[in-house]
Design an enzyme around this catalytic site. Structure first.
Site, PDB file in Angstrom:
ATOM      1  N   HIS A   1       0.627  -1.139  -0.057  1.00 63.14           N
ATOM      2  CA  HIS A   1       0.196   0.026   0.143  1.00 63.14           C
ATOM      3  C   HIS A   1       1.064   1.492  -0.339  1.00 63.14           C
ATOM      4  CE1 HIS A   1      -3.957   1.903   2.085  1.00 63.14           C
ATOM      5  NE2 HIS A   1      -3.041   2.735   0.828  1.00 63.14           N
TER       6      HIS A   1
ATOM      7  N   HIS B   1       1.346   4.786  -2.797  1.00 63.13           N
ATOM      8  CA  HIS B   1       0.513   5.319  -4.152  1.00 63.13           C
ATOM      9  C   HIS B   1       2.058   6.027  -4.681  1.00 63.13           C
ATOM     10  CE1 HIS B   1      -3.343   5.762  -2.432  1.00 63.13           C
ATOM     11  NE2 HIS B   1      -2.668   5.461  -1.679  1.00 63.13           N
TER      12      HIS B   1
ATOM     13  N   HIS C   1      -9.794   1.051  -0.999  1.00 62.09           N
ATOM     14  CA  HIS C   1      -9.555   1.470   0.107  1.00 62.09           C
ATOM     15  C   HIS C   1     -10.928   2.390   1.447  1.00 62.09           C
ATOM     16  CE1 HIS C   1      -5.958   3.104  -1.059  1.00 62.09           C
ATOM     17  NE2 HIS C   1      -5.925   4.087   0.170  1.00 62.09           N
TER      18      HIS C   1
ATOM     19  N   GLU D   1     -10.846   3.654   6.190  1.00 63.41           N
ATOM     20  CA  GLU D   1      -9.936   4.685   6.747  1.00 63.41           C
ATOM     21  C   GLU D   1     -10.901   5.775   7.577  1.00 63.41           C
ATOM     22  OE1 GLU D   1      -8.019   7.068   3.067  1.00 63.41           O
ATOM     23  OE2 GLU D   1      -7.089   7.663   4.262  1.00 63.41           O
TER      24      GLU D   1
ATOM     25  N   ASP E   1       1.437   4.077   2.272  1.00 69.96           N
ATOM     26  CA  ASP E   1       1.119   5.011   2.081  1.00 69.96           C
ATOM     27  C   ASP E   1       1.342   5.829   0.912  1.00 69.96           C
ATOM     28  OD1 ASP E   1      -2.186   5.534   1.900  1.00 69.96           O
ATOM     29  OD2 ASP E   1      -2.446   6.478   3.763  1.00 69.96           O
ATOM     30  N   ASP E   2       1.511   7.259   1.480  1.00 64.90           N
ATOM     31  CA  ASP E   2       2.201   8.762   0.963  1.00 64.90           C
ATOM     32  C   ASP E   2       3.116   9.057   2.035  1.00 64.90           C
ATOM     33  OD1 ASP E   2      -0.043   8.748  -0.603  1.00 64.90           O
ATOM     34  OD2 ASP E   2      -1.155   9.060   1.079  1.00 64.90           O
TER      35      ASP E   2
HETATM   36  N1  ADE Z   1      -4.694   8.726  -2.051  1.00 60.37           N
HETATM   37  C1  ADE Z   1      -3.679   8.606  -1.729  1.00 60.37           C
HETATM   38  N2  ADE Z   1      -3.658   8.394  -0.717  1.00 60.37           N
HETATM   39  C2  ADE Z   1      -5.012   8.305  -0.117  1.00 60.37           C
HETATM   40  C3  ADE Z   1      -5.678   7.731   1.189  1.00 60.37           C
HETATM   41  N3  ADE Z   1      -4.413   7.260   2.035  1.00 60.37           N
HETATM   42  N4  ADE Z   1      -7.004   7.211   1.438  1.00 60.37           N
HETATM   43  C4  ADE Z   1      -7.189   7.886   0.037  1.00 60.37           C
HETATM   44  N5  ADE Z   1      -6.933   7.669  -1.268  1.00 60.37           N
HETATM   45  C5  ADE Z   1      -5.785   8.426  -1.157  1.00 60.37           C
HETATM   46 ZN    ZN Z   2      -3.991   4.759   0.736  1.00 59.19          ZN
END
Ligand code: ADE
Ligand code: ZN
Length: 327
Positions: free
Chosen positions: A8, A10, A187, A190, A268-269
């Site tokens: 996971h 991006h 997703h 969350e 994630d990011d």
């Molecule tokens: N796009 C990038 N990061 C995300 C996240 N944590 N939740 C939903 N969409 C995303």
């Molecule tokens: Zn994500």
């Protein structure tokens, strides 16, 4: 960290301020500031939408195949250096199409970076995400447009603003993806409640849930996820940064482990949330998880990867032969 898979991340969320500023200069894109520390200072978010607004705006600097290759190469090099065995990385083609950048450009750049990483020994593949807040028709359109590049991605996902954008309308596009032999993830849970997780399983037929932490609010759903051993890709530093949990110490991850849920630890990011997968593992360790638990999580990531069984067996042996680093 122990050898594991990251399931996971991006790719657009790995855009570090240094590369953002360099790409803006290369492409003549005006930025509010070129000071990377000022960029980092802006990365304080009240919720998912506040993050998405900045994340999408920053992607205007990505214009050419080389830009996409540079972005992915920087992440994949880090992944290899961290000792990851496998990466399954998301990307958001609809954002680039909106910016006037064609799918051919995106696939050419990411494709070159992924081929080069594979040649250096990292197992890695792409998962194409639909932006749930753009609706199901737009998702169907982008899936159709991506079919000429079918060999360059292994699955589809569903991301972006969750609350108010439930899974149900995407049932048809996920069925079309399944008919193409694509893997399916989404997703869910969350910011959205347990019903998003249930609907992603029942209506979209997903093989993994991304995040899923709010499933913990529904004991019957937890029982189902345990019974069916559905993998959840949890991202602790993301959950703290986007205030899905009030603080790291309040993260449900230890309770998820005790409940018998099969989850993995991911970033994630990472350019926005304070660190890559190793920082997320360190956060998990700080919650008091012992070596047995950390080995379980690493093993979960291997078991949940979209690779053949023989490959998983080989990676489990690598994991079993590895010592846990002291930090
Ligand atoms: N796009 C990038 N990061 C995300 C996240 N944590 N939740 C939903 N969409 C995303
Ligand atoms: Zn994500």
């Amino acid at each position: 960290m122990l050898p594991a898979a990251e399931l996971h991340v991006h790719l657009e969320g790995t855009l570090e301020p240094e590369l953002l500023v360099a790409l803006a200069a290369r492409n003549g894109v005006a930025l509010p500031t070129t000071d990377v520390e000022q960029w980092r200072a802006r990365y304080v978010f009240g919720d998912l939408q506040a993050f998405l607004d900045i994340y999408y705006a920053n992607l205007a600097v990505l214009r050419t195949p080389q830009d996409f290759a540079d972005l992915a190469t920087a992440y994949l090099d880090r992944a290899r250096a961290a000792g990851l065995l496998r990466v399954e990385a998301f990307f958001d083609p609809q954002v680039h199409l909106d910016n006037g950048v064609g799918l051919d450009v995106v696939f050419e750049g990411f494709g070159a970076a992924f081929d080069a990483a594979r040649a250096r020994g990292l197992s890695c593949d792409l998962i194409l995400c639909f932006l749930r807040d753009r609706g199901a028709d737009a998702a169907e359109e982008v899936l159709r447009a991506a079919m000429p590049f079918r060999e360059q991605f292994i699955g589809v996902g569903l991301d972006s603003a969750e609350v108010g954008h439930p899974p149900a309308p995407f049932a048809r596009v996920f069925a079309a993806a399944a008919a193409e032999g694509l893997h399916r993830v989404a997703h869910a849970g969350e910011e959205g409640g347990p019903e998003y997780v249930r609907d992603a399983l029942d209506l979209l037929g997903v093989e993994r849930i991304d995040h899923g932490i709010r499933a913990m609010e529904d004991p019957e759903l937890v029982r189902r996820l345990v019974d069916e051993q559905v993998p959840l890709t949890v991202c602790p530093l993301s959950n703290v940064a986007l205030r899905a949990v009030p603080e790291l110490a309040a993260h449900p991850l230890p309770a998820m482990l005790d409940a018998g849920l099969r989850f993995t630890v991911n970033s994630d990011d990472p350019a926005y949330f304070g660190g890559y997968v190793e920082a997320n593992i360190a956060a998990v360790r700080s919650l008091g998880l012992d070596e047995t638990a950390l080995r379980t999580l690493a093993r979960n990531s291997i078991d949940a990867a979209f690779v053949p069984h023989e490959q998983k067996s080989a990676w489990r042996s690598v994991l079993d032969a590895s010592e846990l680093p002291s930090t």
